[in-house]
Design an enzyme around this catalytic site. Structure first.
Site, short mmCIF file in Angstrom:
data_model
loop_
_atom_site.label_atom_id
_atom_site.label_comp_id
_atom_site.label_asym_id
_atom_site.label_seq_id
_atom_site.Cartn_x
_atom_site.Cartn_y
_atom_site.Cartn_z
N GLY A 1 4.00 -6.32 11.42
CA GLY A 1 2.67 -7.51 11.23
C GLY A 1 3.77 -8.80 11.21
O GLY A 1 3.42 -9.75 11.40
N ASP B 1 1.95 -1.37 -0.26
CA ASP B 1 1.98 -0.46 0.64
C ASP B 1 2.78 0.23 1.01
O ASP B 1 3.04 0.74 2.51
CB ASP B 1 1.71 -1.09 1.93
CG ASP B 1 1.61 -1.61 3.27
OD1 ASP B 1 0.48 -0.58 3.56
OD2 ASP B 1 2.31 -1.94 4.53
N GLY C 1 12.21 -1.41 15.11
CA GLY C 1 10.89 -0.65 14.83
C GLY C 1 9.56 -2.33 14.63
O GLY C 1 10.68 -3.95 14.16
#
Length: 444
Positions: A27, A139, A24
């Site tokens: 950012g 997060d 994956g």
């Protein structure tokens, strides 16, 4: 976890690890599947080339590595290696097999209340270890939770920050995922462990409904709803709705602590799992279709005398019931097997008499069962003959033992042959009395 082939611009070797697939991209960089010389698989994160020269991003990356090193617990991926001074800084953690919570819900739909509560309890314990290390994740969201065979794992501490510190972002900006951010993160205020509690509540609500509790929309719309509107929990099960509403409180002081949240989720998970299993049985054990359930398999049911005893105990334990006396029989009980019960494998229209299943046994004149003829033509005695044979053997053995004992006792009382003539000899004993001693004994 979905894997993709390496692209032309992707490195093939980083440090001592060989890269195999893409896991994956985020950012800050790209995550690869790699392995070392021993074959140990790792998830290796490499910072993007355009951010490698940015000191702010290097500091954030170094903070992620520092956070991963401090955390001790089984709910996070263990740090394996890191290089913060490389042209493109990287670090490797233990590879966690399994889909993310986001992919699981997206492919299979909302999870059951018992599953959500169990996952939430494990994540709460993981957050407890994270917060004890002085780290706030900041997060926590469905895509950052991996469902491994050993339990859920929290990953991606890329924007984690020390407890009580302010954000690195400028005023009016927020770092994180809209819909799972806490209101204090949107305002740019200091983060605390309660910040992760808000994100966990939103994540568990997503697992229950397959949607964010603040709906869908642009980032600006989502951030506005997080700060000014209440969470939408209409699809959340009643067992979890009050607790998740407390987690999503606007004021951090109104949210439950990490420890209390873990304990309450464990209670809900146990209660929901117990309810799904069909409730307790008469003997106090749990329900379900497995061992100890009310519906036993035919091979697990007691037979013969055990079946009668089991039925009597169930009658005596029935509320408001009275014990049913068992009729006395003049003959000893005969053991039965599954083939002799009504509805058993050898009864009814589907019973086989010469095939795989045993044939029904015909009763004799005295009520005993006749020998059974097997498929090969050989005759074998029924259970009654075997029982009679065992009793005869026991009777013969006991009789012989008793006879031998009587003979041994009589032999000890008679004269001993081959020892000569015995005569009593007076011997003075303590106290002035006399006893008889054998004259042929040594020292006579």
């Amino acid at each position: 976890m979905a894997m993709m082939r390496l692209r032309r611009e992707d490195p093939r070797v980083v440090g001592t690890f060989r890269l195999h697939r893409r896991l994956g991209a985020g950012g800050m960089g790209v995550v690869y599947l790699g392995s070392d010389k021993r074959g140990q698989r790792v998830a290796l994160k490499v910072i993007r080339p355009d951010l490698a020269e940015d000191q702010e991003f290097r500091s954030r990356f170094a903070r992620e590595v520092s956070a991963a090193r401090r955390i001790r617990g089984g709910c996070t991926a263990r740090l394996v290696a890191a290089d913060l001074e490389a042209d493109r800084p990287w670090f490797a953690t233990q590879y966690v097999p399994g889909p993310s919570l986001h992919d699981k819900v997206n492919e299979e739909g909302p999870l059951s209340p018992a599953q959500v509560a169990a996952i939430g309890a494990a994540l709460s314990e993981g957050l407890l270890a994270v917060h004890d290390a002085g780290v706030v994740h900041r997060d926590l969201k469905p895509s950052n939770i991996l469902l491994s065979p050993k339990g859920p794992r929290i990953i991606d501490f890329g924007i984690a920050w020390a407890t009580g510190a302010s954000t690195l972002t400028h005023v009016g900006t927020a770092v994180g995922s809209p819909g799972f951010l806490a209101p204090e993160q949107v305002r740019g205020a200091a983060v605390t462990p309660a910040t992760d509690i808000f994100s966990l509540g939103a994540t568990l609500a997503y697992a229950c409904t397959a949607d964010s509790p603040f709906g869908q929309g642009s980032s600006e719309v989502m951030l506005y709803r997080v700060v000014h509107e209440e969470a939408h929990l209409a699809g959340v099960p009643d067992a979890l709705a009050p607790l998740l509403a407390a987690c999503l409180a606007k004021d951090p002081a109104d949210r439950p602590s990490t420890l209390s949240l873990s304990l309450r989720l464990k209670e809900i998970a146990a209660r929901e799992a117990h309810g799904l299993s069909g409730g307790p049985l008469e003997n106090g054990t749990g329900g379900g279709a497995g061992w100890g359930s009310a519906e036993r398999r035919p091979s697990d049911r007691p037979t013969g005398q055990r079946a009668e005893e089991y039925a009597r105990q169930r009658t005596e334990r029935r509320p408001g019931g009275t014990p049913t006396p068992r009729p006395k029989s003049s003959r000893p009980p005969t053991p039965r097997d599954a083939s002799s019960r009504p509805g058993g494998p050898a009864s009814g229209a589907g019973a086989r008499t010469g095939g795989r299943g045993p044939a029904p046994r015909a009763a004799g004149r005295n009520g005993s069962r006749a020998p059974v003829r097997t498929g090969s033509g050989a005759r074998r005695p029924g259970p009654d003959r075997r029982l009679l044979r065992q009793r005869v053997v026991v009777f013969v053995v006991v009789t012989l033992l008793v006879a031998l004992g009587i003979a041994a006792a009589q032999g000890c009382q008679g004269p001993v042959h081959g020892m000569g003539t015995q005569r009593p000899v007076p011997v003075t004993a303590y106290g002035g009395g006399s006893v008889s001693q054998d004259a042929s004994a040594p020292g006579a």
